[in-house]
Scaffold this active site. Structure first.
Site, PDB file in Angstrom:
ATOM      1  N   LYS A 113      67.206  78.465  67.619  1.00 10.27           N
ATOM      2  CA  LYS A 113      66.087  79.236  67.056  1.00 10.27           C
ATOM      3  C   LYS A 113      66.311  80.700  67.390  1.00 10.27           C
ATOM      4  CE  LYS A 113      62.169  78.673  64.816  1.00 10.27           C
ATOM      5  NZ  LYS A 113      61.782  77.601  63.875  1.00 10.27           N
ATOM      6  N   ASP A 153      61.289  81.257  59.125  1.00  6.73           N
ATOM      7  CA  ASP A 153      60.206  80.623  59.894  1.00  6.73           C
ATOM      8  C   ASP A 153      59.006  81.559  59.708  1.00  6.73           C
ATOM      9  OD1 ASP A 153      59.481  78.405  61.893  1.00  6.73           O
ATOM     10  OD2 ASP A 153      58.870  80.142  63.051  1.00  6.73           O
TER      11      ASP A 153
HETATM   12  P1  NDP Z   1      54.392  81.317  57.324  1.00  3.86           P
HETATM   13  O1  NDP Z   1      54.728  82.631  57.923  1.00  3.86           O
HETATM   14  O2  NDP Z   1      54.691  81.064  55.903  1.00  3.86           O
HETATM   15  O3  NDP Z   1      52.843  81.019  57.538  1.00  3.86           O
HETATM   16  C1  NDP Z   1      52.273  81.011  58.795  1.00  3.86           C
HETATM   17  C2  NDP Z   1      50.785  80.757  58.677  1.00  3.86           C
HETATM   18  O4  NDP Z   1      50.244  80.543  59.974  1.00  3.86           O
HETATM   19  C3  NDP Z   1      50.032  81.935  58.092  1.00  3.86           C
HETATM   20  O5  NDP Z   1      48.885  81.457  57.436  1.00  3.86           O
HETATM   21  C4  NDP Z   1      49.651  82.733  59.335  1.00  3.86           C
HETATM   22  O6  NDP Z   1      48.509  83.550  59.184  1.00  3.86           O
HETATM   23  C5  NDP Z   1      49.365  81.615  60.312  1.00  3.86           C
HETATM   24  N1  NDP Z   1      49.663  82.063  61.669  1.00  3.86           N
HETATM   25  C6  NDP Z   1      50.835  82.541  62.132  1.00  3.86           C
HETATM   26  N2  NDP Z   1      50.727  82.888  63.421  1.00  3.86           N
HETATM   27  C7  NDP Z   1      49.456  82.626  63.773  1.00  3.86           C
HETATM   28  C8  NDP Z   1      48.736  82.757  64.978  1.00  3.86           C
HETATM   29  N3  NDP Z   1      49.311  83.244  66.083  1.00  3.86           N
HETATM   30  N4  NDP Z   1      47.439  82.364  64.991  1.00  3.86           N
HETATM   31  C9  NDP Z   1      46.853  81.879  63.878  1.00  3.86           C
HETATM   32  N5  NDP Z   1      47.490  81.720  62.690  1.00  3.86           N
HETATM   33  C10 NDP Z   1      48.768  82.088  62.652  1.00  3.86           C
HETATM   34  O7  NDP Z   1      55.095  80.223  58.267  1.00  3.86           O
HETATM   35  P2  NDP Z   1      55.418  78.701  57.946  1.00  3.86           P
HETATM   36  O8  NDP Z   1      54.382  78.102  57.077  1.00  3.86           O
HETATM   37  O9  NDP Z   1      56.836  78.602  57.556  1.00  3.86           O
HETATM   38  O10 NDP Z   1      55.316  78.070  59.419  1.00  3.86           O
HETATM   39  C11 NDP Z   1      54.126  77.486  59.936  1.00  3.86           C
HETATM   40  C12 NDP Z   1      54.471  76.587  61.103  1.00  3.86           C
HETATM   41  O11 NDP Z   1      55.340  75.539  60.660  1.00  3.86           O
HETATM   42  C13 NDP Z   1      55.227  77.256  62.256  1.00  3.86           C
HETATM   43  O12 NDP Z   1      54.848  76.636  63.463  1.00  3.86           O
HETATM   44  C14 NDP Z   1      56.688  76.929  61.944  1.00  3.86           C
HETATM   45  O13 NDP Z   1      57.511  76.983  63.089  1.00  3.86           O
HETATM   46  C15 NDP Z   1      56.522  75.504  61.443  1.00  3.86           C
HETATM   47  N6  NDP Z   1      57.616  74.970  60.635  1.00  3.86           N
HETATM   48  C16 NDP Z   1      58.046  75.635  59.519  1.00  3.86           C
HETATM   49  C17 NDP Z   1      59.043  75.105  58.744  1.00  3.86           C
HETATM   50  C18 NDP Z   1      59.474  75.744  57.480  1.00  3.86           C
HETATM   51  O14 NDP Z   1      60.333  75.181  56.800  1.00  3.86           O
HETATM   52  N7  NDP Z   1      58.951  76.886  57.093  1.00  3.86           N
HETATM   53  C19 NDP Z   1      59.744  73.867  59.146  1.00  3.86           C
HETATM   54  C20 NDP Z   1      59.159  73.200  60.275  1.00  3.86           C
HETATM   55  C21 NDP Z   1      58.149  73.760  60.995  1.00  3.86           C
HETATM   56  P3  NDP Z   1      48.651  85.034  58.568  1.00  3.86           P
HETATM   57  O15 NDP Z   1      48.862  84.840  57.111  1.00  3.86           O
HETATM   58  O16 NDP Z   1      47.340  85.683  58.902  1.00  3.86           O
HETATM   59  O17 NDP Z   1      49.803  85.679  59.247  1.00  3.86           O
HETATM   60  O1  8G0 Z   2      60.952  74.312  62.746  1.00  2.00           O
HETATM   61  C1  8G0 Z   2      61.844  73.980  61.965  1.00  2.00           C
HETATM   62  O2  8G0 Z   2      62.279  72.836  61.900  1.00  2.00           O
HETATM   63  C2  8G0 Z   2      62.406  75.002  61.030  1.00  2.00           C
HETATM   64  C3  8G0 Z   2      61.624  76.097  60.688  1.00  2.00           C
HETATM   65  C4  8G0 Z   2      62.124  77.013  59.795  1.00  2.00           C
HETATM   66  C5  8G0 Z   2      63.409  76.843  59.260  1.00  2.00           C
HETATM   67  C6  8G0 Z   2      64.167  75.756  59.645  1.00  2.00           C
HETATM   68  C7  8G0 Z   2      65.542  75.564  59.062  1.00  2.00           C
HETATM   69  O3  8G0 Z   2      66.504  75.534  59.813  1.00  2.00           O
HETATM   70  O4  8G0 Z   2      65.619  75.449  57.874  1.00  2.00           O
HETATM   71  C8  8G0 Z   2      63.661  74.837  60.515  1.00  2.00           C
END
Ligand code: NDP
Ligand code: 8G0
Length: 455
Positions: A113, A153
């Site tokens: 990461k 991420d």
């Molecule tokens: P995005 O940046 O697309 O969205 C994040 C969302 O969470 C936004 O709505 C944001 O609010 C909110 N957020 C972020 N930080 C905080 C915080 N500290 N407190 C409250 N709300 C918060 O990210 P993703 O959707 O990609 O990721 C969301 C979660 O999923 C993370 O934990 C990530 O690690 C996990 N994840 C993502 C994957 C992926 O493929 N993208 C894969 C597996 C896990 P705001 O819009 O106000 O910033």
């Molecule tokens: O948390 C995860 O598994 C994650 C989040 C964002 C990207 C990726 C990836 O390697 O594609 C994994």
């Protein structure tokens, strides 16, 4: 006791180790204990200065990192987070989770990461581009399609991946699959944007089917979702497609609640506005006609949805770590919630997990992120496979593979949990917390023994 120096990493470590210790694994195979002190130290951590030029022509400086945690199963793989809260504790927890999650996909990927304490909010497109170029100028020498393959991420979407990919290609004179989540017309995989959210839903489909003997499905269920980014958006769209009502979404400033259900058009409007860092409060105000009348939503500032969503069957935390407290977990259980699956990494606090696990006897079932959200990285693995072969698979083909990976992940977690549970636990639904941690750990541990990293 002194506060731990790396609280988030300690929490992720404790979750894994206590899941293993609270099973029969170490009695059956005591040598697995030797793996823990080795697997819990990253193979390598890279920390670098990111100095970049803002729109005023001034220099700004941020801290960049890549945690290359474990490469037993394949090249380091895991996303990049751009968020002001980023530090080594958070990146080590995410990298540690990633090792076992990637093992659960069944694909050949190690865990890593990275990221930066840069805050993209309020920055212009040019500033984001210059920042991404400066970040990649440092990162480029440490990554490679057989070495380490980052992705997006929080705060890193397809725009940022594009800028970083372009910078890498120019610097190295090399086009290879060094990042995933690329644009769909230049090496990205179809279904990668949807993969995490869809994957969580496919996993929960299996939980519902198993818990009800096939009698129930998502049809007619009420689903609370937090977050409104990539994961939350596609989880919401998929559960609506399957006949559920989405009663909530949220962002870092507040949440929206709709008892009649947030609509696909509303979700699409949120997705379009989130690229420009709009808040849910601004979006619901600025598109008032879309969020009023029969599709009215209630905006509540400064809170998470869990204690405001009313009766729910399913909760999908999909924003960030520690976004469900013990009290909120109790409220969800009291509101009738039976299925909790994390789209976010370490979405639940330890106290929340304790509440969910203690209620397994009442058919409350909790799936940790490393199992429930492995669909994102799984399709990243499929993107790597397509890049290596210089081919593009059809969306239906990738979706089918994703489904199979999620279903197999569920089956493996379920079977492992049942196999290694102590006798007293036998009458409950098996603990997917234990099942996920044990399954992922065994796969990595066996590879480390084979490769002479533990002996
Ligand atoms: P995005 O940046 O697309 O969205 C994040 C969302 O969470 C936004 O709505 C944001 O609010 C909110 N957020 C972020 N930080 C905080 C915080 N500290 N407190 C409250 N709300 C918060 O990210 P993703 O959707 O990609 O990721 C969301 C979660 O999923 C993370 O934990 C990530 O690690 C996990 N994840 C993502 C994957 C992926 O493929 N993208 C894969 C597996 C896990 P705001 O819009 O106000 O910033
Ligand atoms: O948390 C995860 O598994 C994650 C989040 C964002 C990207 C990726 C990836 O390697 O594609 C994994």
């Amino acid at each position: 006791m002194a506060l731990p120096h790396e609280p988030e990493f300690q929490q992720a470590y404790n979750e894994l180790v206590s899941a293993l210790e609270d099973s029969t694994l170490f009695t059956e195979k005591p040598e697995y204990k030797k793996v823990i002190p080795v697997v819990s130290v990253p193979e390598r951590i890279i920390q670098f200065r990111v100095a970049w030029e803002n729109d005023n022509g001034d220099v700004e400086v941020n801290n960049g990192y890549r945690v290359q945690f474990n490469s037993a199963l394949g090249p380091f793989k895991g996303g990049l987070r751009f968020h002001p809260s980023v530090n080594l504790s958070i990146l080590k927890f995410l990298g540690f989770e990633q090792i076992f999650k990637n093992a659960l996909t069944g694909l050949s990927m190690g865990g890593g990461k990275g990221g930066c304490d840069f805050n993209p909010k309020g920055r212009t497109d040019s500033e984001i581009r210059r920042f991404c170029v400066a970040f990649m100028r440092q990162l480029a020498r440490y990554i490679g399609s057989d070495t380490d393959v980052p992705a997006g991420d929080i705060g890193v979407g397809s725009r940022e991946v594009g800028y970083m990919f372009g910078a890498y290609k120019q610097m190295q004179n090399n086009w290879s699959g060094i990042l995933t989540g690329k644009g769909l017309s230049w090496g990205g995989s179809l279904i990668r944007p949807e993969a995490t959210g869809y994957g969580v839903v496919y996993f929960v489909e299996k939980m519902i089917e198993k818990a009800t003997g096939g009698k129930e499905s998502f049809k007619g269920k009420r689903v609370a979702i937090s977050g409104s980014g990539n994961v939350a958006q596609y989880a919401a769209l998929k559960v609506i497609e399957l006949g559920s009502t989405v009663v909530s979404l949220s962002d870092s400033k507040g949440c929206i609640i709709s008892q009649t259900g947030i609509t696909p058009d509303q979700i699409k409007a949120i997705a379009a506005a989130k690229i420009h860092f709009k808040t849910l409060e601004e979006i619901t105000k600025e598109s008032a006609s879309l969020f009023s009348g029969s599709n009215e939503v209630q905006y509540i500032a400064g809170v998470r949805p869990w204690t405001h969503c009313g009766q729910v069957d399913v909760a999908l935390p999909s924003a960030t770590q520690n976004e469900v407290s013990g009290e909120e977990a109790k409220a969800l259980v009291e509101a009738g919630c039976k299925y909790v699956a994390e789209g976010s990494n370490m979405g639940s606090t330890k106290e929340a997990i304790d509440v969910f696990e203690a209620n397994r006897s009442k058919a409350v079932w909790y799936a940790p992120g490393k199992a429930a959200n492995c669909g994102g990285v799984a399709v990243s693995g499929l993107e790597m496979a397509q890049n290596s072969q210089r081919v593009t698979w059809a969306a239906e083909e990738v979706d089918e593979k994703l489904k199979n990976i999620m279903y197999t992940c569920f089956d493996n977690c379920y079977a492992t949990a049942a196999k290694y549970s102590a006798e007293k636990d036998a009458e409950n639904l098996p603990s997917l917390l234990k099942g996920a941690n044990i399954t992922g750990f065994i796969k990595v541990a066996d590879a480390m023994f084979d490769q002479g990293e533990v002996f």
